[in-house]
Design a protein around this motif. Structure first.
Motif, PDB file in Angstrom:
ATOM      1  N   THR A 808       0.818  -1.202   0.000  1.00 40.91           N
ATOM      2  CA  THR A 808       0.000   0.000   0.000  1.00 40.91           C
ATOM      3  C   THR A 808       0.855   1.256   0.000  1.00 40.91           C
ATOM      4  OG1 THR A 808      -0.045  -0.231   2.385  1.00 40.91           O
ATOM      5  CG2 THR A 808      -1.999  -0.959   1.171  1.00 40.91           C
ATOM      6  N   ASP A 809       1.941   1.162   0.625  1.00 43.18           N
ATOM      7  CA  ASP A 809       2.689   2.387   0.789  1.00 43.18           C
ATOM      8  C   ASP A 809       3.655   2.674  -0.340  1.00 43.18           C
ATOM      9  OD1 ASP A 809       1.385   2.429   3.102  1.00 43.18           O
ATOM     10  OD2 ASP A 809       3.041   1.795   4.344  1.00 43.18           O
ATOM     11  N   VAL A 810       4.092   1.696  -0.938  1.00 38.30           N
ATOM     12  CA  VAL A 810       5.188   1.934  -1.865  1.00 38.30           C
ATOM     13  C   VAL A 810       4.807   1.532  -3.265  1.00 38.30           C
ATOM     14  CG1 VAL A 810       6.861   1.560  -0.071  1.00 38.30           C
ATOM     15  CG2 VAL A 810       6.089  -0.326  -1.461  1.00 38.30           C
ATOM     16  N   LEU A 811       5.655   1.910  -4.116  1.00 42.56           N
ATOM     17  CA  LEU A 811       5.445   1.537  -5.501  1.00 42.56           C
ATOM     18  C   LEU A 811       5.858   0.094  -5.693  1.00 42.56           C
ATOM     19  CD1 LEU A 811       6.689   4.670  -7.398  1.00 42.56           C
ATOM     20  CD2 LEU A 811       4.379   3.837  -7.197  1.00 42.56           C
TER      21      LEU A 811
END
Lengths: 916, 105
Positions: A808-811
């Motif tokens: 969710t947070d990162v690519l």
């Protein structure tokens, strides 16, 4: 000619030369300085720049004139004829001297002089002091001599060159060695003209000198001239500067060259070392792959052998007990035992298996391998567990490994053990066989439980148990995911594994791992070959597996903490999701979530595997529901051809994802588990699906799957309908549903909790899950028994859940790493991804803030392109010389460029349409 | 090879903080910026790896670079190209963030 004579004459010549040189020096000031020197004599205190220059020149001359000032004068005189005019010019005209031409002339003259000088060092030396004194003393003389001397010098240059050649080119060479090089460079870089001119003059000189020496001389003289020129340049301030610059430039270039060369060397060294190092890591993985593949393909026997060995080594007792059961069981048990048994062997084996898994999952990338290798042994464990599950023989190997890992996990997740134990107690369905396993697992779990008394662990355990004995959905989920993982890793995942995978979404790797382990134990007995027996055993095993899974969960949890960021994210997500779900189903969910969070890829696999077997083997009271869910998930996964395909794909991606992103595994686990992991980005879902598919596809035990499929087919169909995109969701839903149905007491709560969590992320997904859970649960109960491979689908489901949490947070890792590698243009270790992730996270935060500020400043509520332009300006990417459009052209692909840059087309159209 | 830019993800990141909206193609610009930043990061990491005579970029390389420059990450060139500020017309009255960063650096 005698040296003495030359010397004598050289002295004189030198003096003259010196006198002439000075004025000749590119620095016209020399002449002035000469004149000034005279003045200076008058005014000793005053030191005009010219005089200073003169002094410098003198010094330089002395230095460079070490060669042969002697012959110079004579020869120069001879050659003065031609040189006079040119020589005269520089000497007479300061301006000329200042100009490049003048400098060149001076250089040339100087060169010739110096060359000559160089040849006769002793003489030169003698002459040097003389000229110095003479120069200093007789500035006038220099002046007077300037013109004449110049000519003399020129004349002398030839003789000097001759002399130089004749006397000692070596000396000259030595003398010129350093300075010559520099000069050459300087000349090359700075004074191409000089060189050319020098050469020309050298020719001129050569003409005069002896024919014999012409050829040599020409080159020598040229070089000498050039060199001398360089020397001269050094003498003269101007020249110095040039040379300095040249030298500097040259140095830079040299440095670059060196750097490149050095780099190449370093690269080679690194490569040499790297492969060795890498070998340790990758080879292991590679070997694993090979070995794993072999194991899978060929190693059935080997595996069994190994397994047997392991059994013997690790745990004879428990295995012995299990031996009673079918071979598969024994294998499982052994594996468990192995895992339970000191991790030493198991760890090794596990590591091997993990590596195998890793290798199998080489699909992912080396990065995965590296990180996987780097990752905690859980991964290995999970991998191993998965492998174990995959193939009976391999399972044995892998299971043994995962078991060992389980043992490790156990150690880590003591808390889980407690829970597991508890669960086991609840679940004990068929504990005759399971008992042994359970005992073992319990022991393990106890250990884990002790260690990890987290509620999370409990749910996980519970889930696991569900798979094993209780058929806890969570457990199922976990094993499902793990199985999926296993699938990914090992094509040879048994259908059981597939089921497990299907059943167990990759909620959490850790959970998966644990579950896998359990499942493996369960699965092993559940091998298609021994479905019947395994069923019974599986039930037992499930309980044990559940325990194991729980343990695994505990372990993964623990391991999670150990793991790097990857797991952290998962855990967070999982934990978050889990806690929500946990209330109803503490252990199960926690386990699953935890496992998902913690477990690395390997864990996932294991869990998946474990979960699968657990699901298949036993349908615990509450767990059964989960199991069913898991199974249904797995079956659903398998049943649906589309899903299968997707799942397969997912599985493939899952393994890759799993290996690379423990998060994914977690996601998968989560998926399998009725957690809220469904919220994960499609990637995760895909992963899950893949894992599911993989689990399904991989597991040859399609029978089981079919069974499960048929029943959960309904569920899955629903799920499919609802979640076309995310197959995992289906299995997750299934698991969820199972959890709901089967575990009304706990599952429902858990499911609700999970679903709540999930709903936060993907409401639809949750709903689907619930829906599936209910119908599937019932059917899956029976199916689970029949289909051992339920763990497979469960396992697969888990993986995506885990992934989601972290993603969710990162690519996406692949995307980021590909870009980074492309820009880096050198090898990039795959383990840098977490670091880059963190960086990107911060970057995005800052970016958002800045952009918001810009937009607000512009009194706008939307961030526009100009905001970005301003941002890039501030960052220095965009300058007056580098407009934005250029950058756009540079970096973005065509379709994006079109959108950003208006392009005029025929018909007076502009694309994109410009709104004025 | 050109990669598909995950526009949705980028958009998500940008909208994290507030309810601010994103322009039509602004996320493409975000993509561009990301590419540039990564590019710069990769360059620095590569240089750093070179310093250690290593052909491979390792984590400690990246960490060191990030630590050293992260404060200026967004303002990557800020210190180097302070002159850029001059280009920004003063009437925009854009807060010049560089100062703090400079201090950090």
């Amino acid at each position: 000619m005698d040296l003495t004579e030359e010397d004598l004459s050289a002295r004189v010549l030198l003096r003259k030369v010196l006198h002439t040189e000075q004025p000749r020096s590119p620095v016209t000031r020399s002449a002035n300085s000469v004149r000034r020197s005279a003045r200076m004599k008058n005014a000793a205190g005053l030191e005009s720049p010219g005089s200073a220059l003169r002094h410098r020149l003198k010094k330089k001359l002395h230095e460079s004139a070490a060669a042969s000032p002697l012959p110079l004068p004579k020869r120069m005189r001879s050659s003065v004829v031609k040189q006079n005019p040119p020589n005269m010019a520089p000497s007479t005209l300061d301006d000329e001297d200042l100009t490049t031409r003048g400098l060149l002339r001076g250089i040339i003259h100087m060169e010739t002089e110096t060359s000559l000088l160089m040849s006769g060092q002793p003489a030169l030396q003698e002459s040097e002091p003389n000229p110095e004194t003479s120069v200093s003393s007789a500035g006038e003389r220099t002046e007077g001599l300037s013109g004449a001397e110049l000519s003399d010098l020129t004349l002398h240059t030839e003789p000097l060159t001759h002399v130089v050649r004749g006397l000692s080119r070596k000396k000259q060479q030595h003398v010129f060695s350093v300075s010559a090089l520099e000069k050459q460079f300087d000349q090359l870089t700075d004074n191409t003209e000089d060189v050319s001119r020098v050469s020309e003059r050298g020719d001129v000189f050569q003409e005069k000198p002896d024919t014999s020496q012409d050829s040599d001389f020409s080159a020598g003289s040229k070089s000498l001239c050039s060199v001398s020129g360089l020397n001269l340049t050094l003498k003269t301030p101007f020249v110095e500067r040039r040379s300095e610059r040249a030298v500097l430039q040259r140095k830079v270039s040299n440095r670059r060259l060196q750097s490149v060369e050095a780099f190449d060397e370093a690269v080679q060294r690194c490569l040499e070392q790297g492969p060795n190092q890498e070998q340790s890591v990758s080879l292991a993985g590679k070997t694993l792959d090979d070995s794993s593949w072999q194991k899978f393909t060929l190693g059935l026997n080997d595996v069994t052998e190994l397994y047997v060995q392991m059994k013997k080594d690790d745990t004879v007792e428990p295995s012995a007990e299990i031996d009673n059961d079918e071979q598969a069981e024994t294998e499982k048990d052994e594996q468990y035992h192995v895992s339970e048994i000191p991790n030493d062997r198991d760890s090794k084996i596990l590591i091997q298996d993990e590596k195998e898994h890793e290798m199998e999952s080489l699909l992912l990338d080396d990065e995965e391998v590296v990180p996987s290798s780097q990752e905690s042994p859980r991964d290995e464990v999970f991998l191993n567990t998965e492998y174990d599950i995959i193939l009976a023989p391999t399972q044995a190997m892998t299971e043994s490994l995962p078991q060992s890992q389980n043992a490790e996990l156990e150690g880590q997740l003591s808390g889980e053990n407690d829970v597991v134990v508890e669960e086991i107690a609840h679940e004990e369905i068929v504990e005759d066989v399971e008992h042994e396993n359970v005992v073992e697992i319990e022991a393990e779990e106890v250990e884990y439980a002790e260690e990890n008394s987290d509620g999370l662990n409990y749910p996980e355990r519970i889930t696991r148990r569900a798979h094993g004995s209780e058929g806890a959905g969570a457990v199922l989920a976990i094993p499902g995911t793990s199985t999926r993982v296993t699938k990914s890793f090992g094509a040879g995942l048994n259908p059981r594994e597939k089921d497990l995978l299907d059943l167990i979404d990759g909620d959490r790797e850790s959970v998966e791992n644990i579950l896998d382990e359990e499942r493996q134990a369960l699965v092993s007995p559940m091998s298609p070959q021994f479905h019947h027996e395994e069923v019974i055993i599986t039930s037992e095993q499930r309980s044990t597996q559940n325990e194991a899974s729980l343990n695994e969960d505990d372990l993964p949890q623990v391991t999670e903490n150990e793991d790097v960021n990857q797991s952290e994210e998962k855990r967070e997500e999982l934990i978050d999701s889990e806690p929500a779900n946990q209330p109803p189903e503490p252990a199960e969910e926690l386990i699953e979530s935890q496992s998902a969070n913690q477990s690395t890829e390997a864990d996932e696999e294991k869990e998946l595997i474990d979960s699968e077997p657990t699901n298949q083997s036993t349908k615990p009271e509450d767990d059964e529901e989960e199991e069913e869910l898991m199974d249904s998930e797995s079956t659903n996964q398998s049943t649906k051809p589309d899903d299968d395909e997707d799942e397969e794909e997912l599985m493939d991606s899952e393994p890759t994802n799993q290996s690379t992103k423990p998060d994914d595994d977690e996601e998968e686990l989560i998926d399998s588990e009725p957690t809220n992991q469904s919220t994960e980005p499609p990637q995760d879902g895909e992963d899950m699906m893949e894992s599911e598919l993989a689990n399904q596809s991989l597991q040859p035990a399609e029978d089981k799957e079919e069974m499960l499929e048929s029943e959960p087919a309904n569920l899955t169909s629903e799920a499919a309908v609802e979640e076309e995109d995310i197959i995992d969701s289906e299995p997750a839903n299934q698991s969820y549903e199972f959890a709901q149905e089967e575990e009304e007491e706990e599952d429902v709560d858990e499911d609700d909790a999970r679903s709540a969590e999930l709903s936060i992320k993907t409401p639809a997904f949750v709903k689907q899950k619930r829906v599936f859970a209910s119908p599937s649960a019932q059917t899956t109960l029976t199916v689970l028994k029949e289909v051992n491979a339920g763990a497979g689908p469960q396992v697969s489901r888990r993986a995506p859940r885990q992934k989601r949490q972290t993603g969710t947070d990162v690519l996406p890792k692949s995307y980021v790493m590909s870009i980074f590698k492309h820009f880096a243009k050198t090898k990039v270790a795959s383990d840098v991804y977490p670091v880059i992730n963190e960086i990107l996270k911060k970057y995005f935060d800052r970016l958002a803030d800045d952009l918001e500020t810009y937009a607000t400043h512009a009194k706008r509520k939307t961030i526009e392109v100009e905001d970005f332009e301003l941002l890039m300006r501030r960052q220095g990417f965009v300058t007056d010389s580098m407009p934005v459009n250029v950058l756009i052209e540079k970096y973005l692909p065509l379709e994006y460029r079109k959108l950003l840059i208006p392009v005029a087309t025929s018909g007076n159209k502009v694309i994109p349409t410009q709104r004025r | 090879m050109s990669k598909k830019a995950p526009r949705a993800a980028l958009k998500h990141h940008m909208k994290k903080n507030a309810n601010i909206r994103i322009g039509k193609n602004a996320d493409l610009m975000a993509q561009l910026n990301l590419l540039m930043v990564l590019h710069r990061l990769a360059e620095e990491c590569r240089v750093k790896a070179f310093e250690e005579k290593s052909a491979t970029i390792k984590t400690h390389h990246v960490r060191a670079v990030a630590k050293r420059n992260f404060n200026t990450m967004l303002e990557w060139y800020f210190v180097a190209n302070e002159s850029v500020q001059k280009h920004i017309p003063t009437h925009l009255n854009v807060p010049r963030l560089g100062f703090e960063l400079q201090q950090i650096v």
